[in-house]
Design a protein around this motif. Structure first.
Motif, PDB file in Angstrom:
ATOM      1  N   ILE A  24      74.310  68.013   8.435  1.00  0.00           N
ATOM      2  CA  ILE A  24      73.364  67.036   8.979  1.00  0.00           C
ATOM      3  C   ILE A  24      71.954  67.618   8.981  1.00  0.00           C
ATOM      4  N   LEU A  25      71.830  68.878   9.391  1.00  0.00           N
ATOM      5  CA  LEU A  25      70.519  69.528   9.418  1.00  0.00           C
ATOM      6  C   LEU A  25      69.906  69.587   8.017  1.00  0.00           C
ATOM      7  N   VAL A  26      70.725  69.967   7.039  1.00  0.00           N
ATOM      8  CA  VAL A  26      70.238  70.060   5.661  1.00  0.00           C
ATOM      9  C   VAL A  26      69.848  68.683   5.141  1.00  0.00           C
ATOM     10  N   ASP A  27      70.684  67.672   5.424  1.00  0.00           N
ATOM     11  CA  ASP A  27      70.376  66.308   4.973  1.00  0.00           C
ATOM     12  C   ASP A  27      69.092  65.792   5.604  1.00  0.00           C
ATOM     13  N   MET A  28      68.907  66.071   6.899  1.00  0.00           N
ATOM     14  CA  MET A  28      67.718  65.596   7.579  1.00  0.00           C
ATOM     15  C   MET A  28      66.448  66.221   6.983  1.00  0.00           C
ATOM     16  N   VAL A  29      66.506  67.532   6.704  1.00  0.00           N
ATOM     17  CA  VAL A  29      65.369  68.219   6.092  1.00  0.00           C
ATOM     18  C   VAL A  29      65.041  67.596   4.737  1.00  0.00           C
ATOM     19  N   THR A  30      66.070  67.315   3.948  1.00  0.00           N
ATOM     20  CA  THR A  30      65.861  66.700   2.637  1.00  0.00           C
ATOM     21  C   THR A  30      65.195  65.335   2.769  1.00  0.00           C
TER      22      THR A  30
ATOM     23  N   ASP B 198      45.851  60.050  11.133  1.00  0.00           N
ATOM     24  CA  ASP B 198      45.804  59.597  12.522  1.00  0.00           C
ATOM     25  C   ASP B 198      45.786  58.073  12.534  1.00  0.00           C
ATOM     26  N   GLY B 199      45.713  57.489  13.692  1.00  0.00           N
ATOM     27  CA  GLY B 199      45.612  56.040  13.807  1.00  0.00           C
ATOM     28  C   GLY B 199      46.724  55.275  13.108  1.00  0.00           C
ATOM     29  N   GLU B 200      46.335  54.238  12.369  1.00  0.00           N
ATOM     30  CA  GLU B 200      47.303  53.387  11.679  1.00  0.00           C
ATOM     31  C   GLU B 200      48.119  54.174  10.654  1.00  0.00           C
ATOM     32  N   GLY B 201      47.471  55.148  10.019  1.00  0.00           N
ATOM     33  CA  GLY B 201      48.189  55.961   9.035  1.00  0.00           C
ATOM     34  C   GLY B 201      49.322  56.739   9.670  1.00  0.00           C
ATOM     35  N   LEU B 202      49.067  57.343  10.813  1.00  0.00           N
ATOM     36  CA  LEU B 202      50.106  58.099  11.519  1.00  0.00           C
ATOM     37  C   LEU B 202      51.198  57.166  12.019  1.00  0.00           C
ATOM     38  N   LEU B 203      50.792  56.015  12.500  1.00  0.00           N
ATOM     39  CA  LEU B 203      51.759  55.021  12.975  1.00  0.00           C
ATOM     40  C   LEU B 203      52.708  54.616  11.841  1.00  0.00           C
ATOM     41  N   SER B 204      52.150  54.387  10.655  1.00  0.00           N
ATOM     42  CA  SER B 204      52.950  53.997   9.494  1.00  0.00           C
ATOM     43  C   SER B 204      53.910  55.108   9.078  1.00  0.00           C
ATOM     44  N   VAL B 205      53.406  56.341   9.088  1.00  0.00           N
ATOM     45  CA  VAL B 205      54.255  57.482   8.715  1.00  0.00           C
ATOM     46  C   VAL B 205      55.454  57.587   9.649  1.00  0.00           C
ATOM     47  N   MET B 206      55.213  57.466  10.950  1.00  0.00           N
ATOM     48  CA  MET B 206      56.298  57.629  11.920  1.00  0.00           C
ATOM     49  C   MET B 206      57.291  56.471  11.843  1.00  0.00           C
ATOM     50  N   ASN B 207      56.796  55.246  11.644  1.00  0.00           N
ATOM     51  CA  ASN B 207      57.701  54.104  11.488  1.00  0.00           C
ATOM     52  C   ASN B 207      58.624  54.302  10.290  1.00  0.00           C
ATOM     53  N   ASN B 208      58.033  54.722   9.187  1.00  0.00           N
ATOM     54  CA  ASN B 208      58.811  54.914   7.966  1.00  0.00           C
ATOM     55  C   ASN B 208      59.831  56.031   8.132  1.00  0.00           C
ATOM     56  N   LEU B 209      59.409  57.137   8.747  1.00  0.00           N
ATOM     57  CA  LEU B 209      60.301  58.278   8.918  1.00  0.00           C
ATOM     58  C   LEU B 209      61.465  57.917   9.831  1.00  0.00           C
ATOM     59  N   GLN B 210      61.189  57.221  10.915  1.00  0.00           N
ATOM     60  CA  GLN B 210      62.251  56.806  11.827  1.00  0.00           C
ATOM     61  C   GLN B 210      63.228  55.868  11.130  1.00  0.00           C
TER      62      GLN B 210
ATOM     63  N   LYS C 170      68.553  54.938   8.783  1.00  0.00           N
ATOM     64  CA  LYS C 170      69.318  54.245   7.746  1.00  0.00           C
ATOM     65  C   LYS C 170      70.203  55.199   6.934  1.00  0.00           C
ATOM     66  N   LYS C 171      69.695  56.420   6.671  1.00  0.00           N
ATOM     67  CA  LYS C 171      70.365  57.286   5.702  1.00  0.00           C
ATOM     68  C   LYS C 171      71.079  58.508   6.286  1.00  0.00           C
ATOM     69  N   MET C 172      70.751  58.890   7.510  1.00  0.00           N
ATOM     70  CA  MET C 172      71.419  60.060   8.084  1.00  0.00           C
ATOM     71  C   MET C 172      72.806  59.671   8.584  1.00  0.00           C
ATOM     72  N   LYS C 173      73.803  60.423   8.116  1.00  0.00           N
ATOM     73  CA  LYS C 173      75.189  60.118   8.470  1.00  0.00           C
ATOM     74  C   LYS C 173      75.896  61.380   8.948  1.00  0.00           C
ATOM     75  N   HIS C 174      76.994  61.163   9.693  1.00  0.00           N
ATOM     76  CA  HIS C 174      77.921  62.249  10.020  1.00  0.00           C
ATOM     77  C   HIS C 174      79.325  61.670   9.961  1.00  0.00           C
TER      78      HIS C 174
ATOM     79  N   ALA D  57      67.403  60.150  15.375  1.00  0.00           N
ATOM     80  CA  ALA D  57      66.550  61.241  15.842  1.00  0.00           C
ATOM     81  C   ALA D  57      65.486  60.685  16.774  1.00  0.00           C
ATOM     82  N   SER D  58      64.993  61.545  17.651  1.00  0.00           N
ATOM     83  CA  SER D  58      63.900  61.194  18.554  1.00  0.00           C
ATOM     84  C   SER D  58      62.661  61.993  18.164  1.00  0.00           C
TER      85      SER D  58
END
Length: 342
Positions: A223-229, A257-269, A274-278, A285-286
């Motif tokens: 899981i750790l390796v998959d998350m890093v990838t 920062d601002g909208e750009g950071l907001l977009s990055v975090m939304n996408n990453l979450q 969607k893709k992290m499995k066990h 993740a939090s």
């Protein structure tokens, strides 16, 4: 002082060279001036001053690369000059210079210096009584240089491996906390100089201990390796990911920062959800996010991101909490909307 000598190999060589110059060259400089050989005395004095100055520069600034280059060039060229002036006895000074060069500069540069020094001795030829003596010197000098080259090359390879092991997390392949401390300090200094915004994200895999307990540490490692990838695939090449400890990671995002950071975090979450499995299903993740404030210390920056992560965990996990005021986020799913730390 002793600690620096133990941890900085090149500095220790520079110090040895400087001490050797003071103890070994000083008496000869005085003797040659006393004997009226002013040219040789001037050359010895110049070498002594440059070597001593280079050693002092290395100690004060910590820049052993530049000082090492200067000392290697001066030592080799000075030894050639001394041999040309005083004759056969001067040849002995060149041997330690040929060896020392490989510890002051890269093996390639040291090889070039050594070959140039040997060639210069052949061209001027005044230090040799016969051709046999000259070619004997050439053969022995090349053997010494070849041996020093092999040793220096092996030492460089081992040092690179040790540095890699000291800075890289062996499981995930990302940089470890030691590297993180250095990079965050550099980022804070760069932000002060340029005003470039930097965001710090601490992310923690939810219920990771439960996964380890139910499915084993091998599953947890995957899981750790998959998350890093996944994180690396969905961030920029110059964003940096570090393993903070256990299932916690730190993501350094320059220039956002601002909208750009907001977009990055939304996408990453969204991607991780969607893709992290066990073996038991999906895993989330939090995230705790903090923008570097003007004049803020790295410790305070990390503490704010960590506090935001703690709030994300307390609020039910699988969410992004910002330590700083952020603009509103448009999202079809309420759970995708990053929240503000209170």
């Amino acid at each position: 002082m002793l600690k620096r000598l133990k941890t900085d190999f090149r500095l220790s060589i520079i110090t040895i060279l400087g001490a050797s110059a003071l103890l070994g060259i000083t008496p000869f400089a005085f003797m040659r001036f006393f004997q009226g050989n002013y040219v040789a005395g001037f050359v010895d004095t110049t070498i002594l001053l440059v070597v001593s100055g280079g050693m002092a520069y290395a100690w004060v600034t910590g820049d052993t690369r530049r000082s090492g280059m200067v000392l290697a060039v001066v030592a080799c060229s000075g030894a050639v000059a001394v041999a040309a002036i005083v004759g056969e006895v001067g040849l002995f000074w060149l041997y330690p210079c040929l060896v020392t060069a490989f510890f002051l500069v890269s093996p390639r540069v040291a090889t070039l210096l050594n070959v140039s020094s040997i060639a210069a001795m052949i061209v001027q030829g005044d230090a040799f009584k016969s051709d046999v003596q000259m070619w004997t010197f050439v053969a022995t000098a090349l053997v010494v240089s070849a041996t020093a080259y092999a040793f220096a090359l092996r030492s460089d390879n081992q040092r690179e491996r040790l540095e890699h092991l000291a800075t890289i997390d062996p499981l995930t392949g990302v940089k470890n906390r030691r590297s993180m401390d250095e990079e965050l300090n550099e980022a804070a200094a760069h932000a002060e100089r340029t005003g470039l915004p930097y965001a710090l994200v601490i992310l923690d895999i939810d219920h990771f201990k439960k996964v380890n307990d139910e499915f084993g540490h091998a599953a947890g490692d995957l899981i750790l390796v998959d998350m890093v990838t996944l994180v690396q695939q969905n961030t920029r090449k110059y964003d940096q990911l570090f393993r903070f400890g256990g299932e916690e990671f730190v993501l350094l995002l320059p220039g956002v920062d601002g909208e750009g950071l907001l977009s990055v975090m939304n996408n990453l979450q969204h991607v991780l959800r969607k893709k992290m499995k066990h073996p038991g299903g999906a895993i989330t993740a939090s995230f705790g996010v903090a923008l570097l404030k003007h004049g803020e210390s790295v410790e305070s920056w990390l503490e704010r991101a960590d506090a935001a992560l703690y709030e994300a965990k307390e609020a039910g996990r699988d969410r992004v909490i910002f330590s700083d005021t952020m603009p509103a986020c448009d999202s079809d799913q309420p759970s995708d909307k990053p929240e503000l730390a209170t």
